[in-house]
Design an enzyme around this catalytic site. Structure first.
Site, PDB file in Angstrom:
ATOM      1  N   SER A 129       0.825  -1.208   0.000  1.00 16.63           N
ATOM      2  CA  SER A 129       0.000   0.000   0.000  1.00 16.63           C
ATOM      3  C   SER A 129       0.859   1.257   0.000  1.00 16.63           C
ATOM      4  O   SER A 129       1.937   1.284   0.572  1.00 16.63           O
ATOM      5  CB  SER A 129      -0.905   0.037   1.236  1.00 16.63           C
ATOM      6  OG  SER A 129      -1.627   1.254   1.241  1.00 16.63           O
ATOM      7  N   LYS A 183      -4.447  -6.811   3.442  1.00 18.75           N
ATOM      8  CA  LYS A 183      -4.501  -5.674   2.508  1.00 18.75           C
ATOM      9  C   LYS A 183      -5.956  -5.380   2.104  1.00 18.75           C
ATOM     10  O   LYS A 183      -6.350  -4.222   1.963  1.00 18.75           O
ATOM     11  CB  LYS A 183      -3.638  -5.947   1.267  1.00 18.75           C
ATOM     12  CG  LYS A 183      -3.699  -4.838   0.203  1.00 18.75           C
ATOM     13  CD  LYS A 183      -3.157  -3.532   0.753  1.00 18.75           C
ATOM     14  CE  LYS A 183      -3.229  -2.293  -0.090  1.00 18.75           C
ATOM     15  NZ  LYS A 183      -3.819  -2.193  -1.357  1.00 18.75           N
ATOM     16  N   HIS A 186      -7.430  -3.523   4.909  1.00 17.23           N
ATOM     17  CA  HIS A 186      -6.848  -2.170   4.854  1.00 17.23           C
ATOM     18  C   HIS A 186      -7.675  -1.317   3.889  1.00 17.23           C
ATOM     19  O   HIS A 186      -8.064  -0.182   4.191  1.00 17.23           O
ATOM     20  CB  HIS A 186      -5.387  -2.256   4.389  1.00 17.23           C
ATOM     21  CG  HIS A 186      -4.782  -0.959   3.935  1.00 17.23           C
ATOM     22  ND1 HIS A 186      -5.092  -0.375   2.717  1.00 17.23           N
ATOM     23  CD2 HIS A 186      -3.912  -0.108   4.532  1.00 17.23           C
ATOM     24  CE1 HIS A 186      -4.439   0.761   2.594  1.00 17.23           C
ATOM     25  NE2 HIS A 186      -3.711   0.947   3.683  1.00 17.23           N
ATOM     26  N   ASN A 187      -7.962  -1.869   2.725  1.00 13.07           N
ATOM     27  CA  ASN A 187      -8.714  -1.099   1.734  1.00 13.07           C
ATOM     28  C   ASN A 187     -10.158  -0.850   2.171  1.00 13.07           C
ATOM     29  O   ASN A 187     -10.706   0.213   1.909  1.00 13.07           O
ATOM     30  CB  ASN A 187      -8.689  -1.814   0.378  1.00 13.07           C
ATOM     31  CG  ASN A 187      -7.374  -1.598  -0.346  1.00 13.07           C
ATOM     32  OD1 ASN A 187      -6.351  -1.321   0.267  1.00 13.07           O
ATOM     33  ND2 ASN A 187      -7.382  -1.738  -1.659  1.00 13.07           N
ATOM     34  N   GLU A 190      -9.974   1.943   4.378  1.00 10.91           N
ATOM     35  CA  GLU A 190      -9.698   3.104   3.499  1.00 10.91           C
ATOM     36  C   GLU A 190     -11.015   3.645   2.906  1.00 10.91           C
ATOM     37  O   GLU A 190     -11.259   4.861   2.919  1.00 10.91           O
ATOM     38  CB  GLU A 190      -8.742   2.644   2.402  1.00 10.91           C
ATOM     39  CG  GLU A 190      -8.454   3.614   1.283  1.00 10.91           C
ATOM     40  CD  GLU A 190      -7.569   2.957   0.193  1.00 10.91           C
ATOM     41  OE1 GLU A 190      -6.491   2.431   0.524  1.00 10.91           O
ATOM     42  OE2 GLU A 190      -7.968   2.972  -0.987  1.00 10.91           O
TER      43      GLU A 190
HETATM   44  C1  6PG Z   1      -3.274   1.383  -1.577  1.00 10.91           C
HETATM   45  C2  6PG Z   1      -4.591   1.562  -2.281  1.00 10.91           C
HETATM   46  C3  6PG Z   1      -4.565   0.903  -3.617  1.00 10.91           C
HETATM   47  C4  6PG Z   1      -5.633   1.392  -4.551  1.00 10.91           C
HETATM   48  C5  6PG Z   1      -6.998   0.916  -4.221  1.00 10.91           C
HETATM   49  C6  6PG Z   1      -8.059   1.858  -4.713  1.00 10.91           C
HETATM   50  O1  6PG Z   1      -3.309   0.853  -0.488  1.00 10.91           O
HETATM   51  O2  6PG Z   1      -2.250   1.796  -2.123  1.00 10.91           O
HETATM   52  O3  6PG Z   1      -5.613   1.008  -1.519  1.00 10.91           O
HETATM   53  O4  6PG Z   1      -4.581  -0.458  -3.399  1.00 10.91           O
HETATM   54  O5  6PG Z   1      -5.577   2.767  -4.639  1.00 10.91           O
HETATM   55  O6  6PG Z   1      -7.145  -0.300  -4.870  1.00 10.91           O
HETATM   56  O7  6PG Z   1      -9.223   1.166  -4.722  1.00 10.91           O
HETATM   57  P1  6PG Z   1     -10.541   1.653  -5.420  1.00 10.91           P
HETATM   58  O8  6PG Z   1     -10.211   1.900  -6.869  1.00 10.91           O
HETATM   59  O9  6PG Z   1     -11.459   0.495  -5.229  1.00 10.91           O
HETATM   60  O10 6PG Z   1     -10.950   2.898  -4.720  1.00 10.91           O
END
Ligand code: 6PG
Length: 472
Positions: A129, A183, A186-187, A190
């Site tokens: 990430s 991960k 984590h998302n 996010e």
């Molecule tokens: C990270 C982000 C990366 C990506 C996401 C965005 O940790 O660097 O999470 O993995 O930006 O996949 O996800 P979406 O396109 O679903 O918002």
């Protein structure tokens, strides 16, 4: 012939930057991509002291790597990973290691681990990430699976990862596909935090009438204090970005339809599958879906109209309240995601070290924030904490902010402002901290119409009642 320490398959933005990062730390890296342009770019851009080489031939790529080969895949999740493996694995030798650094679905990783193991190859899922600049300057890295393979990679991972207080933001996340699972969560977190930030923005803009310059100042102040985090920091900067096609700020010209690649949806699906309540993450996923109904929303807003929003009397106090509400709702979102990891760790026998998860999320990744320091202390106290809301120190923070979350959610509700994330975080908190929920009645209903039975609160056992139907 010179042998390279590492191989990178996929020289897109993330792959290329991660490759340079590895090369920066004294390792030699060979890169492979079918796109000749990307291979050429690699040669053109690499600093002279870097030991890197790009190739468009998979045979050549494999032949220049030292053994056991350590090959990182940075290709889009799904079919591209399988097609790379299909072409790559026949060229590999026993003991070689393939590391998938994309956002792969954890069950795909499990399948690939078994498939490669049958060929005496190691396969690992590793979350990375931090986006482009993270990959280049120090991401948070979440490897899992094969412990033997991990030990071989560890020195390199520790050197390229972000550092917090001198400690690398990478650690072993657990068995099997734990790296991808961590991960994914984590998302999910996010998604929730991003949703909550948009809601704070909406309230400050629509109710307190703050313009982009004022919003910049508010986010700047928030980022300088206890809310210091990557997402607050980039939001601050977004408010300063001028549009280069028209007058004014870019943020005001961006269409309000959200995209998503799927990791948030997987997190919600997973939580449902293994029975963990993560409503703020769920609502963040579904809010993106709802945002895409732009045309319908326009029609509905004409049909139903909206009340005029009365501006709060004390703007300063309102900003403070919204900030506290955002802080607490964010904390609750982390709590939900971490609770999912606790359950998944048992369910799938991952053995996820929660303490290390929050430790390596403190730097490099998208959800890095100073709040994670507090979670880290909580897990040091009790590594088996089922929910961080049960930690004493965290509970003091929650108590100091809960009134603001209640008031902010109530303000939004009474003014017809959509506030799904904050309201859901609040609802989760209220239910989670309620000793007796009205679910006794729900159990009665289930037993009434479906003989689904119920348990009693005064004795052991399973009961069914022939409920009297007063209409008959
Ligand atoms: C990270 C982000 C990366 C990506 C996401 C965005 O940790 O660097 O999470 O993995 O930006 O996949 O996800 P979406 O396109 O679903 O918002």
């Amino acid at each position: 012939m010179e042998r390279y320490n590492y191989g990178m398959v996929g020289l897109g933005v993330m792959g290329r930057n991660l490759l340079y990062n590895i090369a920066d730390h004294g390792f030699s890296v060979a890169g492979f991509d079918l796109d000749e342009g990307k291979v050429k770019e690699l040669g053109d851009e690499a600093a002279p002291e870097m030991k890197v080489q790009g190739t468009g031939s998979l045979e050549n790529f494999v032949s220049v790597l030292e053994t056991p080969r350590k090959i990182i895949l940075m290709v889009p999740a799904g079919k591209p990973v399988d097609s790379v493996l299909e072409n790559l694995t026949p060229l590999l030798s026993e003991g070689d290691i393939v590391i998938d650094a994309g956002n792969s679905y954890f069950k795909d990783t499990e399948r690939r681990i078994a498939d490669l193991a049958s060929k005496n190859l190691h396969f690992m899922g590793m979350g990375v990430s931090g986006g482009e600049s993270g990959a280049r300057r120090g991401p948070s890295i979440m490897p899992g699976g094969d412990q033997e393979a991990f030990n071989l990679l560890k020195p390199m991972l520790e050197s390229i990862a972000a550092k917090v207080d001198g400690e690398a933001c990478t650690a072993y996340m657990g068995k099997s596909s734990a790296g991808n699972y961590v991960k994914m969560v984590h998302n999910g977190i996010e998604y929730a935090i991003m949703q909550l930030i948009t809601e704070a923005y909406d309230l400050l803009k629509k109710a307190a009438n703050l313009n982009n310059d004022q919003l910049y100042e508010v986010f700047k102040e928030w980022n300088n204090g206890e809310m210091n985090s990557f997402l607050i920091e980039i939001t601050r900067d977004i408010f300063q970005q001028k549009d280069d096609l028209t007058e004014g700020y870019l943020v005001d010209r961006i269409l309000d339809k959200a995209g998503a690649k799927g990791t948030g949806k997987w997190t919600s699906e997973q939580a449902m599958e293994i029975g963990v309540s993560i409503p703020t993450i769920d609502i963040a996923v579904t809010s993106r879906i709802l945002s895409a109904y732009k045309e319908e929303r326009v029609k509905a807003s004409e049909l139903y109209g909206k009340e005029e929003i009365s501006t709060p009397e004390n703007t300063e106090a309102f900003i403070k309240e919204v900030g506290d509400a955002l802080y607490l709702a964010t904390l609750i979102s982390y709590a939900q995601g971490l609770a999912l990891l606790v359950k998944a760790s048992e369910e799938y026998d991952f053995d996820i070290p929660l303490k290390d998860v929050v430790k390596i999320w403190r730097g490099g990744c998208i959800i890095r924030s100073v709040l994670l320091e507090k979670f880290y202390s909580a897990y040091i106290q009790d590594p088996h904490l089922s929910n961080i809301l049960l930690d004493q120190e965290i509970s003091e923070i929650v108590k100091s902010k809960i009134k603001s979350l209640r008031k902010t959610a109530a303000f939004a509700a009474s003014h017809g402002i959509a506030n799904l994330g904050m309201q859901t975080a609040l609802g989760y908190f209220e239910a989670y901290t309620t000793e007796s929920l009205p679910v006794n009645l729900l159990q009665a209903q289930r037993d009434y119409f479906g003989a689904h039975t119920y348990q009693r609160n005064d004795r052991e056992g399973v009961f069914h009642t022939s409920w009297q139907n007063l209409n008959h």
